[in-house]
Design a protein around this motif. Structure first.
Motif, PDB file in Angstrom:
ATOM      1  N   ASP A 116       0.827  -1.213   0.000  1.00  0.00           N
ATOM      2  CA  ASP A 116       0.000   0.000   0.000  1.00  0.00           C
ATOM      3  C   ASP A 116       0.856   1.255   0.000  1.00  0.00           C
ATOM      4  OD1 ASP A 116      -2.456  -1.335  -0.005  1.00  0.00           O
ATOM      5  OD2 ASP A 116      -2.393  -1.577   2.172  1.00  0.00           O
ATOM      6  N   ASN A 117       1.833   1.284   0.896  1.00  0.00           N
ATOM      7  CA  ASN A 117       2.694   2.452   1.057  1.00  0.00           C
ATOM      8  C   ASN A 117       4.149   2.015   1.108  1.00  0.00           C
ATOM      9  OD1 ASN A 117       0.560   4.460   1.488  1.00  0.00           O
ATOM     10  ND2 ASN A 117       0.182   3.314   3.371  1.00  0.00           N
ATOM     11  N   HIS A 134       2.161   5.961  -2.228  1.00  0.00           N
ATOM     12  CA  HIS A 134       1.310   4.837  -2.615  1.00  0.00           C
ATOM     13  C   HIS A 134       1.892   4.247  -3.890  1.00  0.00           C
ATOM     14  CE1 HIS A 134      -1.598   6.337   0.267  1.00  0.00           C
ATOM     15  NE2 HIS A 134      -1.562   7.512  -0.333  1.00  0.00           N
TER      16      HIS A 134
END
Length: 166
Positions: A50-51, A69
């Motif tokens: 996700d990150n 992201h």
């Protein structure tokens, strides 16, 4: 356009074949965008995250550290799009500003092939084979270590490919 010298993802340097970094202006605000042509190995490693903690070093000396992201982009070559929202786009005066109404977007795939990427970093995939062999060959195969069999099959296929496809 600012030229990317190096990129680190979570502290690890990655090989970047081509890149474009810019500020994207939309009606909802500004985002810092980093489009990368990388190896298939890099896409596979990071596409489900996700990150990521990203460090971008530019040839002219600027450095950006950001949590971004990640999106794997569909297309012919392995690509990642890293992005994060910006509150103060003026801090990045050295980057191009792209408006959502602009027709310009970088075409990173031009001038590079998948074969060139794989010369730098070839992905490995698991495969299962069902073979019908004489029992003595099966007994020999069972005594071999997996790494040795992988190398043996890889060499056989490359040798066979050279003889029959060149």
């Amino acid at each position: 356009m600012a030229v990317v010298k190096s990129v680190k993802i979570d502290g690890e340097s990655i090989h970047v074949f081509k890149s474009a970094v810019y500020i994207f202006e939309a009606s909802s605000g500004f985002t810092l965008e980093l489009d990368l042509i990388v190896s298939e190995v890099v896409v596979k490693k990071y596409k489900k995250e996700d990150n990521l903690i990203i460090e971008i070093e530019f040839e002219e000396g600027h450095l950006i550290h950001s949590i971004m992201h990640v999106k794997a982009l569909a297309g012919g070559l392995p690509q990642l799009n890293l992005f994060c929202e910006l509150d103060h786009p003026d801090d990045y005066y050295y980057l191009d500003l792209v408006n959502e109404n602009d027709s310009w977007f970088p075409n990173l795939e031009e001038g590079i092939t998948l074969e060139e990427i794989r010369k730098v970093e070839m992905p490995n995939e698991d495969i299962s084979l069902k073979l019908r062999l004489p029992i003595d060959q099966i007994e020999w195969l069972k005594t071999q270590k997996k790494a040795h069999l992988n190398e043996l099959v890889k060499e056989f296929i490359y040798d066979y490919w050279k003889k029959n496809h060149t």
